[in-house]
Write an enzyme that holds these catalytic residues in place. Structure first.
Site, PDB file in Angstrom:
ATOM      1  N   THR A  12       0.821  -1.217   0.000  1.00  0.00           N
ATOM      2  CA  THR A  12       0.000   0.000   0.000  1.00  0.00           C
ATOM      3  C   THR A  12       0.857   1.270   0.000  1.00  0.00           C
ATOM      4  O   THR A  12       0.664   2.162  -0.818  1.00  0.00           O
ATOM      5  CB  THR A  12      -0.913   0.002   1.252  1.00  0.00           C
ATOM      6  OG1 THR A  12      -1.714  -1.176   1.178  1.00  0.00           O
ATOM      7  CG2 THR A  12      -1.796   1.220   1.309  1.00  0.00           C
ATOM      8  N   GLY A 110       4.893   2.105  11.263  1.00  0.00           N
ATOM      9  CA  GLY A 110       4.642   0.828  11.938  1.00  0.00           C
ATOM     10  C   GLY A 110       5.841   0.351  12.743  1.00  0.00           C
ATOM     11  O   GLY A 110       5.733  -0.579  13.542  1.00  0.00           O
ATOM     12  N   SER A 139       3.206   7.579  11.501  1.00  0.00           N
ATOM     13  CA  SER A 139       2.055   6.916  10.869  1.00  0.00           C
ATOM     14  C   SER A 139       1.076   7.927  10.259  1.00  0.00           C
ATOM     15  O   SER A 139       1.233   9.140  10.412  1.00  0.00           O
ATOM     16  CB  SER A 139       1.312   6.091  11.927  1.00  0.00           C
ATOM     17  OG  SER A 139       0.552   6.989  12.728  1.00  0.00           O
ATOM     18  N   CYS A 140       0.060   7.398   9.608  1.00  0.00           N
ATOM     19  CA  CYS A 140      -0.929   8.257   8.929  1.00  0.00           C
ATOM     20  C   CYS A 140      -1.672   9.160   9.918  1.00  0.00           C
ATOM     21  O   CYS A 140      -1.784  10.376   9.703  1.00  0.00           O
ATOM     22  CB  CYS A 140      -1.914   7.386   8.151  1.00  0.00           C
ATOM     23  SG  CYS A 140      -2.532   5.964   9.074  1.00  0.00           S
ATOM     24  N   ASN A 141      -2.151   8.598  11.013  1.00  0.00           N
ATOM     25  CA  ASN A 141      -2.879   9.420  11.984  1.00  0.00           C
ATOM     26  C   ASN A 141      -1.972  10.453  12.623  1.00  0.00           C
ATOM     27  O   ASN A 141      -2.363  11.605  12.831  1.00  0.00           O
ATOM     28  CB  ASN A 141      -3.499   8.524  13.069  1.00  0.00           C
ATOM     29  CG  ASN A 141      -4.760   7.848  12.571  1.00  0.00           C
ATOM     30  OD1 ASN A 141      -5.679   8.507  12.088  1.00  0.00           O
ATOM     31  ND2 ASN A 141      -4.822   6.521  12.671  1.00  0.00           N
ATOM     32  N   ARG A 168     -10.081   3.819  10.463  1.00  0.00           N
ATOM     33  CA  ARG A 168     -10.619   2.833   9.503  1.00  0.00           C
ATOM     34  C   ARG A 168     -10.199   1.421   9.945  1.00  0.00           C
ATOM     35  O   ARG A 168      -9.101   1.225  10.458  1.00  0.00           O
ATOM     36  CB  ARG A 168     -10.149   3.128   8.070  1.00  0.00           C
ATOM     37  CG  ARG A 168      -8.630   3.120   7.859  1.00  0.00           C
ATOM     38  CD  ARG A 168      -8.147   1.732   7.449  1.00  0.00           C
ATOM     39  NE  ARG A 168      -6.730   1.659   7.221  1.00  0.00           N
ATOM     40  CZ  ARG A 168      -5.836   1.265   8.117  1.00  0.00           C
ATOM     41  NH1 ARG A 168      -6.198   0.971   9.358  1.00  0.00           N
ATOM     42  NH2 ARG A 168      -4.566   1.154   7.782  1.00  0.00           N
ATOM     43  N   HIS A 194      -1.427   7.149  19.594  1.00  0.00           N
ATOM     44  CA  HIS A 194      -1.244   8.295  18.685  1.00  0.00           C
ATOM     45  C   HIS A 194      -0.617   9.497  19.397  1.00  0.00           C
ATOM     46  O   HIS A 194       0.263  10.165  18.857  1.00  0.00           O
ATOM     47  CB  HIS A 194      -2.586   8.665  18.054  1.00  0.00           C
ATOM     48  CG  HIS A 194      -3.261   7.483  17.415  1.00  0.00           C
ATOM     49  ND1 HIS A 194      -4.205   6.713  18.070  1.00  0.00           N
ATOM     50  CD2 HIS A 194      -3.077   6.914  16.210  1.00  0.00           C
ATOM     51  CE1 HIS A 194      -4.590   5.723  17.285  1.00  0.00           C
ATOM     52  NE2 HIS A 194      -3.921   5.817  16.144  1.00  0.00           N
ATOM     53  N   ALA A 195      -1.106   9.759  20.641  1.00  0.00           N
ATOM     54  CA  ALA A 195      -0.554  10.891  21.399  1.00  0.00           C
ATOM     55  C   ALA A 195       0.926  10.638  21.684  1.00  0.00           C
ATOM     56  O   ALA A 195       1.771  11.540  21.561  1.00  0.00           O
ATOM     57  CB  ALA A 195      -1.315  11.073  22.707  1.00  0.00           C
ATOM     58  N   HIS A 220      -9.676   7.726   7.807  1.00  0.00           N
ATOM     59  CA  HIS A 220      -9.906   7.970   9.234  1.00  0.00           C
ATOM     60  C   HIS A 220     -10.588   9.337   9.372  1.00  0.00           C
ATOM     61  O   HIS A 220     -10.511  10.175   8.469  1.00  0.00           O
ATOM     62  CB  HIS A 220      -8.599   8.097  10.012  1.00  0.00           C
ATOM     63  CG  HIS A 220      -7.595   7.014   9.801  1.00  0.00           C
ATOM     64  ND1 HIS A 220      -7.819   5.713  10.157  1.00  0.00           N
ATOM     65  CD2 HIS A 220      -6.320   7.052   9.314  1.00  0.00           C
ATOM     66  CE1 HIS A 220      -6.714   4.999   9.899  1.00  0.00           C
ATOM     67  NE2 HIS A 220      -5.811   5.788   9.378  1.00  0.00           N
ATOM     68  N   GLN A 302      -5.603   7.334   4.739  1.00  0.00           N
ATOM     69  CA  GLN A 302      -4.487   6.628   5.378  1.00  0.00           C
ATOM     70  C   GLN A 302      -3.485   6.076   4.375  1.00  0.00           C
ATOM     71  O   GLN A 302      -2.297   5.953   4.680  1.00  0.00           O
ATOM     72  CB  GLN A 302      -5.026   5.492   6.265  1.00  0.00           C
ATOM     73  CG  GLN A 302      -5.532   4.244   5.547  1.00  0.00           C
ATOM     74  CD  GLN A 302      -6.928   4.397   4.949  1.00  0.00           C
ATOM     75  OE1 GLN A 302      -7.577   5.413   5.148  1.00  0.00           O
ATOM     76  NE2 GLN A 302      -7.392   3.390   4.226  1.00  0.00           N
TER      77      GLN A 302
HETATM   78  P1  NAD Z   1       1.493  -3.753   3.045  1.00  0.00           P
HETATM   79  O1  NAD Z   1       1.307  -5.076   3.674  1.00  0.00           O
HETATM   80  O2  NAD Z   1       0.446  -3.214   2.147  1.00  0.00           O
HETATM   81  O3  NAD Z   1       2.858  -3.743   2.226  1.00  0.00           O
HETATM   82  C1  NAD Z   1       4.040  -4.333   2.676  1.00  0.00           C
HETATM   83  C2  NAD Z   1       4.822  -4.854   1.492  1.00  0.00           C
HETATM   84  O4  NAD Z   1       6.040  -5.417   1.960  1.00  0.00           O
HETATM   85  C3  NAD Z   1       4.104  -5.960   0.717  1.00  0.00           C
HETATM   86  O5  NAD Z   1       4.339  -5.757  -0.657  1.00  0.00           O
HETATM   87  C4  NAD Z   1       4.807  -7.237   1.168  1.00  0.00           C
HETATM   88  O6  NAD Z   1       4.788  -8.233   0.171  1.00  0.00           O
HETATM   89  C5  NAD Z   1       6.214  -6.715   1.374  1.00  0.00           C
HETATM   90  N1  NAD Z   1       6.992  -7.529   2.314  1.00  0.00           N
HETATM   91  C6  NAD Z   1       6.553  -8.347   3.308  1.00  0.00           C
HETATM   92  N2  NAD Z   1       7.602  -8.881   3.966  1.00  0.00           N
HETATM   93  C7  NAD Z   1       8.714  -8.399   3.358  1.00  0.00           C
HETATM   94  C8  NAD Z   1      10.095  -8.601   3.562  1.00  0.00           C
HETATM   95  N3  NAD Z   1      10.552  -9.405   4.535  1.00  0.00           N
HETATM   96  N4  NAD Z   1      10.977  -7.961   2.729  1.00  0.00           N
HETATM   97  C9  NAD Z   1      10.543  -7.135   1.752  1.00  0.00           C
HETATM   98  N5  NAD Z   1       9.233  -6.904   1.508  1.00  0.00           N
HETATM   99  C10 NAD Z   1       8.346  -7.532   2.304  1.00  0.00           C
HETATM  100  O7  NAD Z   1       1.801  -2.742   4.237  1.00  0.00           O
HETATM  101  P2  NAD Z   1       1.619  -1.162   4.225  1.00  0.00           P
HETATM  102  O8  NAD Z   1       0.221  -0.842   4.621  1.00  0.00           O
HETATM  103  O9  NAD Z   1       2.163  -0.610   2.964  1.00  0.00           O
HETATM  104  O10 NAD Z   1       2.520  -0.767   5.478  1.00  0.00           O
HETATM  105  C11 NAD Z   1       3.921  -0.568   5.351  1.00  0.00           C
HETATM  106  C12 NAD Z   1       4.379   0.324   6.483  1.00  0.00           C
HETATM  107  O11 NAD Z   1       3.722   1.598   6.366  1.00  0.00           O
HETATM  108  C13 NAD Z   1       4.043  -0.177   7.900  1.00  0.00           C
HETATM  109  O12 NAD Z   1       5.044   0.268   8.787  1.00  0.00           O
HETATM  110  C14 NAD Z   1       2.748   0.545   8.218  1.00  0.00           C
HETATM  111  O13 NAD Z   1       2.508   0.678   9.596  1.00  0.00           O
HETATM  112  C15 NAD Z   1       3.014   1.901   7.570  1.00  0.00           C
HETATM  113  N6  NAD Z   1       1.820   2.685   7.227  1.00  0.00           N
HETATM  114  C16 NAD Z   1       0.721   2.086   6.699  1.00  0.00           C
HETATM  115  C17 NAD Z   1      -0.390   2.859   6.404  1.00  0.00           C
HETATM  116  C18 NAD Z   1      -1.648   2.259   5.850  1.00  0.00           C
HETATM  117  O14 NAD Z   1      -2.709   2.802   6.094  1.00  0.00           O
HETATM  118  N7  NAD Z   1      -1.587   1.167   5.131  1.00  0.00           N
HETATM  119  C19 NAD Z   1      -0.366   4.232   6.617  1.00  0.00           C
HETATM  120  C20 NAD Z   1       0.792   4.827   7.107  1.00  0.00           C
HETATM  121  C21 NAD Z   1       1.894   4.044   7.417  1.00  0.00           C
END
Ligand code: NAD
Length: 342
Positions: A12, A110, A139-141, A168, A194-195, A220, A302
């Site tokens: 994502t 994360g 993070s997003c929030n 969400r 979050h805080a 969110h 997000q």
């Molecule tokens: P996701 O699961 O959509 O994407 C993670 C990607 O990493 C996938 O393509 C997966 O195949 C790959 N992956 C898994 N294990 C791996 C490894 N060992 N080596 C290399 N690639 C690997 O996750 P995301 O939602 O994109 O989240 C990624 C980070 O961003 C997290 O720290 C998350 O907390 C943060 N984040 C997420 C959001 C959200 O809303 N999705 C928002 C802000 C921040």
């Protein structure tokens, strides 16, 4: 010379970062990585990104007809900066690799704060990330809260903040998360993380948050109350927020909308890539000022809100510019931030 950036993890967040970096004049994408040969690997190739995978998985990918450019180590070695967008907690496990290959890295929200030298938000602490080896984009929030706090903090003295986070339940692609029929206290204690996360960027801020998760995937929504040191006027607040680079004020009356579903529909109608809204949306009609107290409601996409900050973080750690305003201007111009809004 352009800064060579690779993105470890093409999910994502990673796929959006890859697109955003490829649109910057001073950066280029070396490649992206996948560990599983699923649809996102096919997407990466079709979108023109070089794909890197773990050494022991090369055959598995190639047997499915997915062209592999090399190993994740090869990708990191050929880059100036790594952006780690692997699942929460996985980034920390990669840190030793980045370190051993001598590459600075940007982690996502994360990860625990101690994975990096600094937790980052452009408006609040760009200077603290200058030249650092390891930076964590919160993070997003947290990014959303810091955007509104950082914008207001430039003009008004903040005494105290309380925010309710309506989170969400899952991202649109996620089929194993929820809730699908509940409002979940997330967590059932105060403050929510979050805080605590906001304070990794602004340690002296007096902030409390409470969070619940609800059955929606789009965005969110936060209800925010800010107490200032002095009385202020609503028009001053509106003027400051309107001018802020990554905030859109949405007037419900004018547009006839009052939901995240309609925001997403506008982004679709305006042909925004993936219907992303990387701006923080503040509901203008909700902005209420009584003496020195401000209440407002804001919505947060997000999947895309942290993308501009990831681009900025590359400029900060490589010192492409030491000026946050200039950095945001370049990032935002190339991402079309705010320009698409109706
Ligand atoms: P996701 O699961 O959509 O994407 C993670 C990607 O990493 C996938 O393509 C997966 O195949 C790959 N992956 C898994 N294990 C791996 C490894 N060992 N080596 C290399 N690639 C690997 O996750 P995301 O939602 O994109 O989240 C990624 C980070 O961003 C997290 O720290 C998350 O907390 C943060 N984040 C997420 C959001 C959200 O809303 N999705 C928002 C802000 C921040």
């Amino acid at each position: 010379m352009r800064v060579r950036v690779c993105i470890n993890g093409f999910g994502t967040i990673g796929k959006r970062i890859a697109d955003a970096i490829s649109r910057q004049p001073d950066m280029e994408v070396v490649g992206v990585s996948k560990t599983r040969p699923n649809y996102e690997a096919f997407v990466a190739i079709r979108r023109g990104f070089k794909l890197y995978v773990p050494k022991d998985k090369i055959l598995e990918f190639e047997n499915l007809g997915i062209k592999v450019a090399g190993t994740i180590e090869d990708m990191v070695s050929s880059s100036d900066v790594v952006i780690d967008a692997t699942p929460a907690g996985t980034g920390a496990k990669y840190k030793d690799l980045y370190k051993s290959l001598g590459k600075p890295a940007i982690f996502q929200g994360g990860e625990k704060a101690d994975v990096a030298d600094v937790s980052f938000n452009t408006l609040c602490n760009y200077d603290k990330a200058l030249g650092k080896r390891y930076v964590r984009v919160v993070s997003c929030n947290t990014t959303a809260l810091l955007r509104v706090i950082g914008s207001l903090k430039r003009y008004f003295r903040i005494r105290k903040i309380f925010a309710v986070i309506v989170r969400r339940g899952a991202d649109p692609k996620e089929i194993k998360r929820g809730p699908i029929n509940a409002i979940v206290l997330d967590p059932p204690k105060v403050p929510s993380h979050h805080a605590i996360d906001v304070k990794t960027v602004l340690p002296d801020l007096d902030i409390t948050t409470v969070a619940v998760a609800v059955p929606t995937t789009l965005m969110h929504t936060h209800i925010v109350r800010i107490e200032f040191e002095e009385p202020l006027s609503r028009s001053d607040v509106v003027r400051v927020l309107e001018k802020s680079p990554r905030i859109i004020l949405v007037n419900s009356d004018r547009y006839g909308i009052r939901s995240t579903a309609e925001l997403a529909e506008i982004a679709r109608d305006m042909s925004r890539s993936r219907y992303d809204i990387p701006e923080l949306v503040i509901w203008e009609d909700s902005i209420t000022v009584t003496g020195s107290e401000l209440i407002l409601v804001q919505s947060v996409h997000q999947e895309s809100i942290v993308i501009p900050e990831n681009v900025d973080a590359v400029r900060a750690i490589t010192r492409l510019t030491d000026n946050p305003e200039e950095c945001m201007r370049i990032t935002d111009e190339n991402l079309g931030i705010k320009r698409w809004w109706i």
